[in-house]
Motif scaffolding. Structure first.
Motif, PDB file in Angstrom:
ATOM      1  N   MET A   1     -13.572  -1.828 -19.175  1.00 37.19           N
ATOM      2  CA  MET A   1     -12.375  -1.024 -19.196  1.00 37.19           C
ATOM      3  C   MET A   1     -11.354  -1.701 -18.285  1.00 37.19           C
ATOM      4  O   MET A   1     -11.656  -2.096 -17.178  1.00 37.19           O
ATOM      5  CB  MET A   1     -12.701   0.390 -18.711  1.00 37.19           C
ATOM      6  CG  MET A   1     -11.483   1.269 -18.547  1.00 37.19           C
ATOM      7  SD  MET A   1     -11.821   2.925 -17.901  1.00 37.19           S
ATOM      8  CE  MET A   1     -12.951   3.568 -19.085  1.00 37.19           C
ATOM      9  N   THR A   2     -10.146  -1.800 -18.795  1.00 39.30           N
ATOM     10  CA  THR A   2      -9.096  -2.403 -17.986  1.00 39.30           C
ATOM     11  C   THR A   2      -8.477  -1.370 -17.060  1.00 39.30           C
ATOM     12  O   THR A   2      -8.668  -0.167 -17.240  1.00 39.30           O
ATOM     13  CB  THR A   2      -7.979  -2.994 -18.873  1.00 39.30           C
ATOM     14  OG1 THR A   2      -7.318  -1.915 -19.536  1.00 39.30           O
ATOM     15  CG2 THR A   2      -8.526  -3.995 -19.867  1.00 39.30           C
ATOM     16  N   ASP A   4      -5.337  -0.601 -16.885  1.00 39.42           N
ATOM     17  CA  ASP A   4      -4.380   0.212 -17.639  1.00 39.42           C
ATOM     18  C   ASP A   4      -5.073   1.311 -18.447  1.00 39.42           C
ATOM     19  O   ASP A   4      -4.582   2.437 -18.522  1.00 39.42           O
ATOM     20  CB  ASP A   4      -3.542  -0.670 -18.566  1.00 39.42           C
ATOM     21  CG  ASP A   4      -2.591  -1.579 -17.794  1.00 39.42           C
ATOM     22  OD1 ASP A   4      -2.231  -1.228 -16.646  1.00 39.42           O
ATOM     23  OD2 ASP A   4      -2.208  -2.624 -18.339  1.00 39.42           O
ATOM     24  N   GLU A   5      -6.212   0.995 -19.031  1.00 40.12           N
ATOM     25  CA  GLU A   5      -6.968   2.012 -19.772  1.00 40.12           C
ATOM     26  C   GLU A   5      -7.427   3.126 -18.833  1.00 40.12           C
ATOM     27  O   GLU A   5      -7.364   4.305 -19.171  1.00 40.12           O
ATOM     28  CB  GLU A   5      -8.177   1.384 -20.465  1.00 40.12           C
ATOM     29  CG  GLU A   5      -7.821   0.464 -21.603  1.00 40.12           C
ATOM     30  CD  GLU A   5      -9.004  -0.337 -22.114  1.00 40.12           C
ATOM     31  OE1 GLU A   5      -8.951  -0.739 -23.278  1.00 40.12           O
ATOM     32  OE2 GLU A   5      -9.970  -0.561 -21.355  1.00 40.12           O
ATOM     33  N   TYR A   6      -7.878   2.753 -17.654  1.00 44.41           N
ATOM     34  CA  TYR A   6      -8.335   3.726 -16.670  1.00 44.41           C
ATOM     35  C   TYR A   6      -7.194   4.637 -16.222  1.00 44.41           C
ATOM     36  O   TYR A   6      -7.349   5.854 -16.145  1.00 44.41           O
ATOM     37  CB  TYR A   6      -8.951   2.985 -15.477  1.00 44.41           C
ATOM     38  CG  TYR A   6      -9.519   3.890 -14.422  1.00 44.41           C
ATOM     39  CD1 TYR A   6     -10.619   4.704 -14.697  1.00 44.41           C
ATOM     40  CD2 TYR A   6      -8.970   3.938 -13.150  1.00 44.41           C
ATOM     41  CE1 TYR A   6     -11.142   5.545 -13.723  1.00 44.41           C
ATOM     42  CE2 TYR A   6      -9.489   4.776 -12.179  1.00 44.41           C
ATOM     43  CZ  TYR A   6     -10.573   5.574 -12.474  1.00 44.41           C
ATOM     44  OH  TYR A   6     -11.086   6.413 -11.519  1.00 44.41           O
ATOM     45  N   LYS A   8      -4.506   5.369 -17.911  1.00 40.70           N
ATOM     46  CA  LYS A   8      -4.163   6.253 -19.035  1.00 40.70           C
ATOM     47  C   LYS A   8      -5.139   7.421 -19.142  1.00 40.70           C
ATOM     48  O   LYS A   8      -4.740   8.549 -19.426  1.00 40.70           O
ATOM     49  CB  LYS A   8      -4.132   5.466 -20.343  1.00 40.70           C
ATOM     50  CG  LYS A   8      -2.900   4.613 -20.476  1.00 40.70           C
ATOM     51  CD  LYS A   8      -2.900   3.825 -21.769  1.00 40.70           C
ATOM     52  CE  LYS A   8      -1.710   2.892 -21.817  1.00 40.70           C
ATOM     53  NZ  LYS A   8      -1.726   2.031 -22.997  1.00 40.70           N
TER      54      LYS A   8
END
Length: 116
Positions: A1-2, A4-6, A8
């Motif tokens: 998980m990146t 940015d994904e985290y 979001k």
């Protein structure tokens, strides 16, 4: 998980549950906690891509084809272990411990090819 994904996911959690948390009387603390988590997550550094020689990038791409075009670190290393022999022109490169670490980092975090 990146990163940015985290961020979001945290922001969506914040948006989806803010009203329920407010209705239950713990909205301020819940909301502040998620805000703080978002702030911390945004400060995280992404792993840096390492710079590798073109021939190493070629090895990685060939190994990915061998393992079904997946980024499978152990599969790539296994392939390389079978692939190299002492007659390979870059044999010494792969058996240097620092280069092995560089290779693993490239597989795990991505890489850039050094300029010739």
């Amino acid at each position: 998980m990146t990163k940015d994904e985290y961020v979001k996911i945290l922001q969506k959690e914040e948006d989806d549950n803010a009203q329920e948390a407010e209705d239950n009387g713990y909205g301020s603390g819940y909301y502040d906690g998620l805000d703080y988590a978002v702030d911390l997550a945004e400060k995280l550094d992404e792993p840096k891509k390492v710079v590798i020689p073109q021939f190493v990038a070629d090895w990685i791409e060939e190994a990915k084809l061998y393992s079904g075009n997946e980024v499978d670190p152990l599969g790539i290393i296994y392939f390389m272990g079978d692939y190299f022999s002492s007659t390979d022109p870059h044999y010494e490169w792969i058996y240097d411990i620092d280069n092995q670490k560089l290779l693993l980092n490239a597989i795990a975090n991505g890489y850039e090819v050094e300029d010739e």
